[in-house]
Design an enzyme around this catalytic site. Sequence first.
Site, PDB file in Angstrom:
ATOM      1  N   GLY A  69      -3.076  -4.387  -1.418  1.00 36.25           N
ATOM      2  CA  GLY A  69      -2.487  -5.095  -2.544  1.00 36.25           C
ATOM      3  C   GLY A  69      -2.667  -6.598  -2.497  1.00 36.25           C
ATOM      4  O   GLY A  69      -2.914  -7.237  -3.527  1.00 36.25           O
ATOM      5  N   GLN A 175       4.363  -1.691  -6.093  1.00 36.65           N
ATOM      6  CA  GLN A 175       5.604  -0.927  -5.925  1.00 36.65           C
ATOM      7  C   GLN A 175       5.805   0.132  -7.000  1.00 36.65           C
ATOM      8  O   GLN A 175       6.649   1.011  -6.845  1.00 36.65           O
ATOM      9  CB  GLN A 175       6.813  -1.863  -5.890  1.00 36.65           C
ATOM     10  CG  GLN A 175       6.978  -2.636  -4.593  1.00 36.65           C
ATOM     11  CD  GLN A 175       7.295  -1.777  -3.382  1.00 36.65           C
ATOM     12  OE1 GLN A 175       7.687  -0.611  -3.502  1.00 36.65           O
ATOM     13  NE2 GLN A 175       7.134  -2.341  -2.195  1.00 36.65           N
ATOM     14  N   SER A 195      -1.832  -0.281  -3.824  1.00 34.85           N
ATOM     15  CA  SER A 195      -2.023  -0.191  -2.378  1.00 34.85           C
ATOM     16  C   SER A 195      -1.791   1.225  -1.891  1.00 34.85           C
ATOM     17  O   SER A 195      -0.959   1.948  -2.441  1.00 34.85           O
ATOM     18  CB  SER A 195      -1.050  -1.156  -1.680  1.00 34.85           C
ATOM     19  OG  SER A 195      -1.160  -1.063  -0.278  1.00 34.85           O
ATOM     20  N   HIS A 197      -0.798   2.248   1.359  1.00 32.04           N
ATOM     21  CA  HIS A 197       0.234   2.537   2.369  1.00 32.04           C
ATOM     22  C   HIS A 197       1.654   2.580   1.810  1.00 32.04           C
ATOM     23  O   HIS A 197       2.588   2.945   2.525  1.00 32.04           O
ATOM     24  CB  HIS A 197       0.139   1.538   3.526  1.00 32.04           C
ATOM     25  CG  HIS A 197       0.680   0.175   3.226  1.00 32.04           C
ATOM     26  ND1 HIS A 197       1.893  -0.254   3.695  1.00 32.04           N
ATOM     27  CD2 HIS A 197       0.166  -0.858   2.525  1.00 32.04           C
ATOM     28  CE1 HIS A 197       2.106  -1.496   3.300  1.00 32.04           C
ATOM     29  NE2 HIS A 197       1.070  -1.884   2.576  1.00 32.04           N
ATOM     30  N   THR A 233     -18.602  -3.094   3.851  1.00 35.18           N
ATOM     31  CA  THR A 233     -18.867  -1.672   3.657  1.00 35.18           C
ATOM     32  C   THR A 233     -17.624  -0.975   3.139  1.00 35.18           C
ATOM     33  O   THR A 233     -16.523  -1.162   3.665  1.00 35.18           O
ATOM     34  CB  THR A 233     -19.306  -1.030   4.987  1.00 35.18           C
ATOM     35  OG1 THR A 233     -20.459  -1.726   5.468  1.00 35.18           O
ATOM     36  CG2 THR A 233     -19.635   0.441   4.809  1.00 35.18           C
ATOM     37  N   CYS A 322       6.000  -8.977   4.171  1.00 36.32           N
ATOM     38  CA  CYS A 322       5.002 -10.058   4.103  1.00 36.32           C
ATOM     39  C   CYS A 322       5.683 -11.420   4.094  1.00 36.32           C
ATOM     40  O   CYS A 322       5.074 -12.431   4.419  1.00 36.32           O
ATOM     41  CB  CYS A 322       4.139  -9.896   2.851  1.00 36.32           C
ATOM     42  SG  CYS A 322       3.200  -8.354   2.820  1.00 36.32           S
TER      43      CYS A 322
END
Length: 376
Positions: A69, A175, A195, A197, A233, A322
């Site tokens: 994200g 979220q 995202s 995870h 990659t 974060c």
Amino acid sequence: MIYFDFAATTPLDSEAAEVFVQASTEFFGNSSSLHDIGGQSQDLLENCREELANLVGVNKKGLFFTSGGSEGNFLAIEALLSAPKKQGKHIIAGMAEHSSIHGVLNRLGGYNVTYLPFNPSGLIDIDDLVRAITPDTVLVAIQHVNSEIGTIQPIEDIARVCEEQNIHFHSDFVQSFGKVDLKRFAPLVSSFSFSGHKIYGPKGVGGVYIDPAISWKAFFPGSSHEKGFRPGTVNVPAIAAMTAAAQRINNQIASNQERFLSFRADFIESLEPIKEFVHLHQANINSQLPSIIGLRIAGIEGQWMMLECNRFGFAISTGSACQIGMQSPAKVTQALGLSKQEAKEFIRISFGNSTKREDVIKLGETIVDIVKKFKN
């Protein structure tokens, strides 16, 4: 340890883990390689792109994979600013945006940024947005669901204002992805990020959607992967695992909503003995993700409460992971206009797949006991 920090990250889904291993061993080729092994990896990658695009109701041509994200927010904003709808150097963003949004806006040279606060319900006021717009405004960046109190911003109204004023609109969907049916909202924005995870997929993978009608310029010159959107990659195994996790959680949106609404009510009820000290930050039921509870307990610092809960076997947080590394208050506390002392009292509880009703009530009772001992 009972986990109540699903808004920060989630455990990898077992089926997604199996997909990851299979893709890593059987589809290990570089998706850009021209031989058959590379072609098999490319086919898997494009199948994932199409499936994810279908889940959220967008054109797969606008979907690009990233490392998550934060990178997605950075690249999306840079892409939109490389192809503005009109000339100008003014940006509007939410004061409570994720730190990755603040980070990219802070590094921009020559732009003026207006940050919008929340109203007492934790929502952006559309009238404030309209008043903030100038002839120079080229971008609005407002996240869909706040990661710290779970309020759901009025994306449709914001998108309508941006369309009328010829302004790009980026929204952080990290979220809301997998927790809200995005088919209503995704086609309305110029770009969004997501995202893996947060939805029981792997860490280090996510994506960005940019409206294919926008002729953006690559931030990293000479990049060949993902049509030049980013270098490196492509992580096909992680993308395949994230796609599997997204398919599973997308089928559970309605049942999770009902379950988490019930857990939320149970938790709030369990705090009844200390209700005079508890300040919940939430919106009405239609504008609130039920799995995220942001609150303050008057007179008790959130970090101390988090450590006490940890001592009793519960993992909660004091806001976005974060942001915690910066040792600064949760962004949402600034957006809500809280004092420095009030900001220090903030804690977050978030539910997930493994959350049980009895554990929710036990956490509430533990917090009540901690507060009673502290106040006596």
